[in-house]
Design a protein around this motif. Sequence first.
Motif, PDB file in Angstrom:
ATOM      1  N   ILE A   1      43.729  34.052  40.172  1.00 46.56           N
ATOM      2  CA  ILE A   1      42.675  35.076  40.178  1.00 46.56           C
ATOM      3  C   ILE A   1      42.521  35.734  41.552  1.00 46.56           C
TER       4      ILE A   1
ATOM      5  N   ASP B   1      44.600  47.186  32.975  1.00 46.22           N
ATOM      6  CA  ASP B   1      44.290  46.728  31.618  1.00 46.22           C
ATOM      7  C   ASP B   1      43.392  47.693  30.859  1.00 46.22           C
ATOM      8  N   HIS B   2      42.904  48.750  31.533  1.00 45.18           N
ATOM      9  CA  HIS B   2      41.915  49.634  30.921  1.00 45.18           C
ATOM     10  C   HIS B   2      42.400  51.078  30.795  1.00 45.18           C
TER      11      HIS B   2
ATOM     12  N   TYR C   1      46.576  40.153  39.656  1.00 45.74           N
ATOM     13  CA  TYR C   1      45.409  39.905  38.803  1.00 45.74           C
ATOM     14  C   TYR C   1      44.342  40.970  39.060  1.00 45.74           C
ATOM     15  N   PHE C   2      44.084  41.256  40.327  1.00 47.43           N
ATOM     16  CA  PHE C   2      43.062  42.234  40.711  1.00 47.43           C
ATOM     17  C   PHE C   2      43.318  43.594  40.074  1.00 47.43           C
TER      18      PHE C   2
ATOM     19  N   HIS D   1      45.151  44.479  37.507  1.00 45.91           N
ATOM     20  CA  HIS D   1      45.033  44.515  36.044  1.00 45.91           C
ATOM     21  C   HIS D   1      43.569  44.388  35.618  1.00 45.91           C
ATOM     22  N   GLU D   2      42.817  43.582  36.350  1.00 43.49           N
ATOM     23  CA  GLU D   2      41.401  43.407  36.006  1.00 43.49           C
ATOM     24  C   GLU D   2      40.614  44.698  36.218  1.00 43.49           C
ATOM     25  N   HIS D   3      40.895  45.405  37.305  1.00 39.23           N
ATOM     26  CA  HIS D   3      40.079  46.565  37.661  1.00 39.23           C
ATOM     27  C   HIS D   3      40.638  47.893  37.155  1.00 39.23           C
TER      28      HIS D   3
ATOM     29  N   LYS E   1      33.348  36.960  42.661  1.00 39.24           N
ATOM     30  CA  LYS E   1      33.207  38.257  42.008  1.00 39.24           C
ATOM     31  C   LYS E   1      32.013  38.212  41.064  1.00 39.24           C
TER      32      LYS E   1
END
Length: 635
Positions: A100, A113-114, A105-106, A108-110, A486
């Motif tokens: 994480i 992935d969207h 990871y950062f 794709h998370e922010h 976070k």
Amino acid sequence: MSQINYQPAGQFEETRFEKIHNVQFSDSQSASLEVAAEIAALIREKAANNEPCVLGLATGSSPIKVYDELVRLHREEGLSFKHVTTFNLDEYHPMTRENIQSYHYFMHEHLFDHIDIPAQQINIPDGQVKTEDLHQYCLGYEEKIQQAGGLDFQLLGIGRTGHIGFNEPGSHYNSGTRMITLDYITRVDAAPSFLGIENVPRKAITMGIATVRSAKRVVLMGWGQHKAEIIKETVEGTIDSHVPATYLQDHPNCTFVLDDEAASELTRNKSPWLVGPCTWTDSLKRKGVVWLCGLLNKSILRLTDEDYNNHGMSALLAEEGSAYDLNIKMFNVLQHTITGWPGGKPNADDSNRPERSKPSSKRVLIFSPHPDDDVISMGGTLDRLIEQGHEVHVAYQTSGNIAVSNAEALKFARTARSLYKDSDSLDTICKELDQKDDLQLDSPAVRKLKGEIRRQESYGATRFLGLHHNHIHFLDLPFYETGTIKKNKLTEADISIMKGIIDQIKPHQIYAAGDLADPHGTHQVCLEALFQSLDQLKGKEYMLDCWVWLYRGAWHEWDLHEIQMAVPMSPDQVLKKRRAIYFHQTQKDGVMFQGDDSREFWMRVEERNATTAKRYRDMGLADYAAMEAFVRYNQ
């Protein structure tokens, strides 16, 4: 290439000191929206011309709001990323993609992935490349950028060492993508996310200076007071390998996008009279006189006409008539900020006091982001308010559970288990704490235990100061309760809780943390929760008589010219405040979120309070052992 014309226009031409075009916004949110708008315009322009768009992207806290806005534009306004190729600046090494803390990871998370970007068009340095293969891998990363057509746009943040990407001090002008050893300060700044500096990797893969500079357009974002010094050095200093960001001075199309705090040390903000003609408002007069006293090491009443004329302030002198008149005026302005009655002095002429005399007994609500900020930041003032008979309430906005180490929690759990040997829940907690490492997430039961530890420490500190436990409120705002560094975004649930406590107390005074420099942003979110709550409550009748005072935490103090209320402390009160802080034992001796200062909080704050008092003394004002400082927020 499409480029947003950041306003105000011509700001770069305002000062001869600046060597990089920069624009300033009141806050990072509005600034981030402008940056996102420029990126979106570039993507659409390229798509309209059937051309690929190549973006260089950054990680860290600075670009998060930009990515949030790009996601919103995709979802609500149809911004497509199908023809976008991205190259990220850097990645820790070694680092798995699933970790994480990884930048994979950062991103794709922010962002990734969207949105609708094809996976094969995403490029992030691989933190798992074997050491012996790194050289060839880095050459391949550079070649891939070239094959994509080069970077159309490079988004950057800036580290306190002046690094861009992970190009640390000493990086060469012509450096390309490579492995680098991280500077100690960089690792200190990353430590909160890794729950301790010992968990921060020592190496990383980064694009080089030459790679960054090859981008057709570069935008660097700088947010917060803790970036102000390095921003000034980068924008106004000479090109120096020890401050890698200064290499951007030679870039033909580079803009620094800054918030007010990050831009605060630039000459045009800190001493605008050195730049050119300025409008001498009351606040600027005060700022200028304080600056001049510091520069010349003189008290206010010793300044002369010559001092003003020789340091770019002749226009102010002409406006005021003489140094004598101006000095007396400014001396009185500063003198009137000092009060031993933070809740107002009963039956006194309050025309020159920072607080009202009526009502003589006020309802006071102190917001503390963590369960120790109240005594750390304003323990002396809190003590005064209680002693002077005001109805004082303290509201702890978050549980602070993440700042309790596993070792401390285990100590308390084992103590409780020794008293209640048949407790299955305590057995489970002790077993978990015995086996988990610092980077594993706490279970809800462990988080509850850690939160309760901090509650009891808060009760102890406030009880020591004479505050009844019925006046202590634990809000446990939901945004904080993630179990990780976070945090979630503010929601109506958070605002509802804040409004509820304000509506319950109906305070004449509110005190809140205006310090935005805490290592992981909780103070800033808590302050935003207050501001939103006040905005929604402003129609209430009791709010017409409510004043809001902002204090600062353990990292920075208000500048002398900003202070509107200074509460002096005697040597005995300084010791009393220290003892109150001592009740927060889990935050002593190896506190988890130390920042870049290795001293304990009580040491930091005592020095800060003593320094504030000294600064008043150096101005020629009263001599006190220590002072706590406040700025009034005009809602």
